[in-house]
Design an enzyme around this catalytic site. Sequence first.
Site, PDB file in Angstrom:
ATOM      1  N   GLU A 272      43.485 105.530  -1.171  1.00  0.00           N
ATOM      2  CA  GLU A 272      42.981 104.260  -0.641  1.00  0.00           C
ATOM      3  C   GLU A 272      41.672 104.495   0.091  1.00  0.00           C
ATOM      4  OE1 GLU A 272      45.530 102.175   2.015  1.00  0.00           O
ATOM      5  OE2 GLU A 272      47.277 102.203   0.684  1.00  0.00           O
ATOM      6  N   GLU A 326      44.860  89.676   0.756  1.00  0.00           N
ATOM      7  CA  GLU A 326      46.298  89.416   0.860  1.00  0.00           C
ATOM      8  C   GLU A 326      46.574  88.640   2.146  1.00  0.00           C
ATOM      9  OE1 GLU A 326      48.730  93.013  -0.450  1.00  0.00           O
ATOM     10  OE2 GLU A 326      46.726  93.883  -0.237  1.00  0.00           O
ATOM     11  N   LYS A 329      49.517  89.652   5.032  1.00  0.00           N
ATOM     12  CA  LYS A 329      49.613  90.949   5.701  1.00  0.00           C
ATOM     13  C   LYS A 329      49.563  90.752   7.212  1.00  0.00           C
ATOM     14  CE  LYS A 329      48.184  94.729   4.034  1.00  0.00           C
ATOM     15  NZ  LYS A 329      47.385  95.901   3.584  1.00  0.00           N
ATOM     16  N   GLU A 335      42.811  93.195   7.984  1.00  0.00           N
ATOM     17  CA  GLU A 335      43.904  93.647   7.116  1.00  0.00           C
ATOM     18  C   GLU A 335      44.096  92.721   5.922  1.00  0.00           C
ATOM     19  OE1 GLU A 335      45.931  96.305   7.107  1.00  0.00           O
ATOM     20  OE2 GLU A 335      44.810  97.193   8.757  1.00  0.00           O
TER      21      GLU A 335
END
Length: 391
Positions: A272, A326, A329, A335
């Site tokens: 990542e 997203e 999250k 985030e």
Amino acid sequence: MFALGFCLNSRFVLFCFVLFSELYVGIFSIGVGVNYGRIANNLPSPSQVPNLLKSLNINRVKVYDSDPKVLQAFAGTGIELIVGLGNEFLQKMSDPQQAQIWIQQNIQPYLSQTKITCINVGNEVLGADDGQSASYDSYLLPAMKTMYAALVNLGLNKQVCITTAHSLKILASSSPPSQGVFREDMVEYIKPILDFHSQVDSPFFINAYPYIAYKSDPDNVRLEYTLFEPNEGTVDPNTNLKYDNMLYAQIDAVYSAIKALGLTDVEVKISETGWPSKGDENEAGATVENAGMYNRNLMQRMQQGRGTPARPSQPIDIYIFALFNENMKNGSTSERNFGLYYPNGTLVYDLGVQSYALPRMDYSSSHKNVSNTYVLVLQCVSKFLLAYMII
């Protein structure tokens, strides 16, 4: 005259298409991987995602579970898939029988059509500061071993590898890179895991985010150094190697830490890395402009095919985080904003390539327009085809 004109026109048409193809696949022809997270309630269906990935020529994907809908969606696509096993399953997977049952139910049925290449057993288990993940420390390696043994029993160990992803919190020091070492309290877990990787020839995954270093200390960490932008760089006083970006320094620091434990045959891969396009007021650097610069510059570096200063001949293997924003999250705003794409299929920022809308998805007019280069190529092709028809 006709034959000569046809030959010249055909060659030029071919040249235009080749030129366009090279411009189109561009950065993503280097085999960059991407993380496909799904902690959101507004994402396209898994069946739509392979088309989006193909439009960017992405052929490697890492997911965080073994959802049958996702595994089925990638069937027949040729896209390589890393399947995740959640931390909450580690204790159960320490039982060899349970490990084999899980693989028989979640991996084996899909292998004939879906190109599953690896199982990522747990995510950032070691060094976690959330209290919960730390309780899984002692279960991590046993789960990795039993799952590998299950692959061997099923004759799948040459097709599917076993690994786990770590955060950089397992390092006690990363600067200078030559002095990278693991935390003393982590060595009892890391050393046998490294031995396992060496024995079964699987990669050591690291989640590395220069953004976190910049956000934590924006007054002293140079933004250009984290974004691969031109800067004076730093020199490792022990090796005299110059680093012009933080990510490569972090990679070499991990290699140094591994070497300090006596291993030299374990490959480090970045499972990542990324940069958020939006953040809270106290999250320095989380902007669309910086996110675009980070990922574009990183992928352009990878396109050059060079490794880190300490390992210049070894290509870097990286999975970008993440495919989509997203919205569910937890944590800070950043985030939820690491995606290359908004959930409706539009790019968050320019990646230097032309992408296409997924079927039945809203797609704003600003993203429907193809690049000027593409338009010019089509115009030149059309003119020559028209000239050929007139002849």
